[in-house]
Design a protein around this motif. Structure first.
Motif, PDB file in Angstrom:
ATOM      1  N   HIS A 140     -17.025   5.643  30.884  1.00  0.00           N
ATOM      2  CA  HIS A 140     -17.845   6.398  29.947  1.00  0.00           C
ATOM      3  C   HIS A 140     -18.475   5.484  28.908  1.00  0.00           C
ATOM      4  O   HIS A 140     -18.452   5.773  27.719  1.00  0.00           O
ATOM      5  CB  HIS A 140     -16.977   7.443  29.236  1.00  0.00           C
ATOM      6  N   ALA A 141     -19.019   4.388  29.378  1.00  0.00           N
ATOM      7  CA  ALA A 141     -19.559   3.411  28.435  1.00  0.00           C
ATOM      8  C   ALA A 141     -21.040   3.634  28.166  1.00  0.00           C
ATOM      9  O   ALA A 141     -21.541   3.282  27.104  1.00  0.00           O
ATOM     10  CB  ALA A 141     -19.353   1.995  28.974  1.00  0.00           C
ATOM     11  N   ILE A 142     -21.753   4.213  29.127  1.00  0.00           N
ATOM     12  CA  ILE A 142     -23.197   4.358  28.965  1.00  0.00           C
ATOM     13  C   ILE A 142     -23.594   5.813  29.160  1.00  0.00           C
ATOM     14  O   ILE A 142     -22.859   6.589  29.766  1.00  0.00           O
ATOM     15  CB  ILE A 142     -23.979   3.467  29.960  1.00  0.00           C
ATOM     16  N   GLY A 143     -24.746   6.169  28.628  1.00  0.00           N
ATOM     17  CA  GLY A 143     -25.214   7.545  28.771  1.00  0.00           C
ATOM     18  C   GLY A 143     -26.667   7.636  28.354  1.00  0.00           C
ATOM     19  O   GLY A 143     -27.264   6.651  27.922  1.00  0.00           O
ATOM     20  N   PHE A 144     -27.221   8.838  28.498  1.00  0.00           N
ATOM     21  CA  PHE A 144     -28.594   9.054  28.065  1.00  0.00           C
ATOM     22  C   PHE A 144     -28.657   9.085  26.551  1.00  0.00           C
ATOM     23  O   PHE A 144     -27.731   9.537  25.886  1.00  0.00           O
ATOM     24  CB  PHE A 144     -29.121  10.378  28.603  1.00  0.00           C
ATOM     25  N   ARG A 145     -29.774   8.637  26.021  1.00  0.00           N
ATOM     26  CA  ARG A 145     -30.025   8.737  24.584  1.00  0.00           C
ATOM     27  C   ARG A 145     -31.427   9.310  24.394  1.00  0.00           C
ATOM     28  O   ARG A 145     -32.317   9.033  25.175  1.00  0.00           O
ATOM     29  CB  ARG A 145     -29.986   7.346  23.931  1.00  0.00           C
ATOM     30  N   PRO A 156     -24.143   3.652  23.158  1.00  0.00           N
ATOM     31  CA  PRO A 156     -24.461   4.195  21.844  1.00  0.00           C
ATOM     32  C   PRO A 156     -24.848   3.068  20.885  1.00  0.00           C
ATOM     33  O   PRO A 156     -24.207   2.013  20.878  1.00  0.00           O
ATOM     34  CB  PRO A 156     -23.153   4.853  21.403  1.00  0.00           C
ATOM     35  N   ASP A 158     -26.915   0.951  21.077  1.00  0.00           N
ATOM     36  CA  ASP A 158     -27.228  -0.302  21.765  1.00  0.00           C
ATOM     37  C   ASP A 158     -26.216  -1.390  21.447  1.00  0.00           C
ATOM     38  O   ASP A 158     -26.515  -2.578  21.530  1.00  0.00           O
ATOM     39  CB  ASP A 158     -28.633  -0.807  21.382  1.00  0.00           C
ATOM     40  N   VAL A 163     -15.704  -0.087  25.604  1.00  0.00           N
ATOM     41  CA  VAL A 163     -14.991   0.519  26.720  1.00  0.00           C
ATOM     42  C   VAL A 163     -15.535   0.098  28.085  1.00  0.00           C
ATOM     43  O   VAL A 163     -14.976   0.456  29.110  1.00  0.00           O
ATOM     44  CB  VAL A 163     -15.011   2.062  26.612  1.00  0.00           C
TER      45      VAL A 163
END
Ligand code: SF4
Ligand code: SF4
Ligand code: SF4
Ligand code: FES
Ligand code: FES
Lengths: 225, 313
Positions: A140-145, A156, A158, A163
């Motif tokens: 769960h390190a990256i996601g949409f922003r 988050p 950048d 994690v």
């Protein structure tokens, strides 16, 4: 068990099966881009469109997210489907022409040019990487922003992620950088790997570590500052 | 084990406070699924924006991943990740306002404030933003300043709007609105004046009463401006509760025989010095009120202080 009709053939599948899986079972090819076995269906690219129902009330749906229904009539390569699919490919080409995956799709479907303004995005927002990261790597390190034209993918703020497991899973699944460009290795500059007549690396200095969230990157060992 | 559960953040000073506040907010919404937006709204309300420390604290407290929280926080226009100014200026650039001249208004706002939409002035006074339709198209171009709608804004109206925001629009409105004027009120029973110079509401001496509702009792200071619904209280009376009011001098229960037209709670009559009765509904949150001047008596109108006008400039 549910019985539905795909391209005129009856097929019986378990409840909860998607139309895509049912068609695969019968051997009808449906191109996909944002779908990957082992990751939850997402329905972002619309490449897997099929036509359901009978005209004039038939409609296009994404087969990777559409659950099989009893008595459903599906066509996987009607004229309407083919037209929509080519349009999707044109749009993908307009967004991210440097992607080998998209180039292959275009050539497979006989798309030779696209009619839109040409861009060179790093990301087609297919969401594969974040599903890989959260569903398979449990990081769960990256996601949409953001949203709309400001939607982007990354960590988050950048910031270097606390994690991220540096597993490289995100890069592995990314259609925009699956075939990693070797621009960052000077001795290999302009490698032709992307098959572009005008390789984007030539005028895009930051092309080197495009969709990489790892610092340092385990794949290309670039250190970001 | 998810690493973000025990990720460490160095909170110092203010950040400690933020962490505490966040813990309280998260706790408050803990029983609701999908309460993330409410949590973020509360934090934004409190601090004016969502700081990185606050978002990290939310992640820690609510055991969600920071990625999801950040996604939500950056998705909605209502959330801001950078500090906002004291005054929020929202210019509508929706279709209707656009054809009625919103672009020129936005240009003028940019020029006057010296910032682009989305930015905050360096003195943290103004934040300018553009919005797409506020649902008042017929009145466009619309510029909303601190929640107040300014209709038919042309380039020339921009400067007064900003000046008004700086002065504080509340005080201004009270002085210029003809429907709003101050009353001198007294207890209908003992005749003692109810005005309290020590506690100001709407910038004026207020009407001080003892209140009692739901087993709680405390002071309530009502605005003496007729038409204003502002009040200050030292006790949290729940909304919709019926309050029984008492005169601070004779301690007489002030509830009258008349019931509210809207909600049927008893109306509270107060005497107006010089003649007449003003009544207001005893249900908290109900804005109903009436004014009865004994028109047969010539002295009645003298009960009102003439509205002070034009003194704001
Ligand atoms: S390298 Fe990091 S960001 Fe990419 S999938 Fe692995 S854990 Fe997620
Ligand atoms: S970074 Fe790659 S995998 Fe991730 S959303 Fe963008 S294109 Fe898809
Ligand atoms: S280095 Fe240049 S030519 Fe090679 S894959 Fe990358 S963009 Fe294409
Ligand atoms: S594969 Fe079905 S929408 Fe992308
Ligand atoms: S377009 Fe401005 S309020 Fe609708």
């Amino acid at each position: 068990m549910i019985t539905l009709k795909i391209n005129g053939l009856n097929v019986t599948v378990e409840e909860g099966t998607t139309v895509l899986e049912a068609a695969k079972f019968l051997g009808f090819p449906i191109p996909t881009l944002c779908h990957m076995e082992g990751l939850s269906p997402y329905g972002a690219c619309r490449l897997c469109v099929v036509e359901i129902g009978e005209s004039p009330k038939s409609r296009l749906v994404s087969s990777c997210t559409y659950p099989a229904e009893a008595g459903l009539i599906v066509r996987t390569s009607s004229a309407r489907v083919v037209k929509a699919r080519k349009m999707v490919i044109e749009l993908l080409l307009a967004t991210c022409p440097q992607s080998k995956v998209i180039q292959d799709l275009a050539s497979e479907h006989g798309v030779r040019q696209q009619r839109f303004r040409q861009e060179h995005e790093d990301c087609i927002l297919c969401g594969l990487c974040l599903r890989m990261c959260s569903e398979q790597m449990m990081a769960h390190a990256i996601g949409f922003r953001g949203r709309g034209e400001h939607r982007s993918l990354g960590t988050p703020f950048d910031a270097k992620s606390e994690v991220c497991r540096l597993c490289g899973g995100c890069i592995y699944v990314c259609p925009a950088c699956q075939l990693r460009c070797t621009y960052n290795q000077p001795e290999k500059a302009i490698c032709g790997g992307c098959g572009n007549l005008e390789p984007p690396c030539v005028d895009k200095p930051q092309f080197d570590d495009m969709m990489c969230y790892m610092t340092p990157c385990v794949a290309c060992e670039i250190k970001k500052d | 084990m998810f690493a973000y559960w025990n990720a460490k953040f160095d909170f110092i000073g203010e950040e400690d406070m933020i962490a505490e506040e966040v813990a309280r907010v998260v706790e408050k919404h803990a029983d609701r699924r999908g309460a993330l937006i409410s949590v973020l709204e509360d934090i934004q309300q409190k601090y004016g924006y969502l700081s990185r420390g606050a978002l990290e604290a939310v992640a820690l407290k609510s055991r969600r991943s920071l990625v999801d929280i950040y996604s939500v926080a950056t998705f909605y226009r209502a959330f801001s990740l950078s500090p906002r100014g004291r005054h929020l200026v929202s210019a509508c650039v929706g279709t209707a306002c656009h054809v009625r001249g919103a672009p020129g208004v936005v240009e003028e706002l940019k020029r006057r404030l010296g910032i682009n939409p989305g930015a905050t002035t360096t003195d943290r006074e103004f934040t300018l933003e553009t919005v797409n339709c506020l649902g008042a198209c017929a009145l466009g171009p619309i510029v909303v300043v601190d929640g107040r709608y300014n209709p038919n804004v042309g380039v020339a109206k921009v400067e007064p709007i900003i000046a008004k925001a700086i002065r504080g629009s509340e005080a201004d409105d009270a002085l210029h609105d003809e429907r709003i004027f101050p009353l001198n009120v007294q207890c209908p029973r003992c005749g003692h004046s109810l005005l309290d110079e020590a506690h100001l509401v709407d910038g004026q001496a207020s009407i001080r009463l003892r209140g009692n509702a739901d087993g709680q009792s405390g002071w309530i200071n009502l605005s003496r401006l007729y038409g204003s619904v502002h009040s200050v209280t030292d006790t949290l009376f729940p909304n919709d509760s019926i309050t029984s009011f008492r005169c601070p001098n004779c301690d007489h229960d002030l509830a009258g025989p008349v019931h509210c037209n809207d909600c049927d709670a008893p109306m509270v009559p107060l005497g107006i010095t010089g003649g007449g009765i003003v009544q207001f509904c005893s249900r908290r949150g109900c804005p109903s009120h009436t004014l009865d001047l004994d028109s047969g008596r010539s002295g009645a109108t003298a009960a009102f202080n003439a509205p002070e006008r034009g003194s704001a400039s």
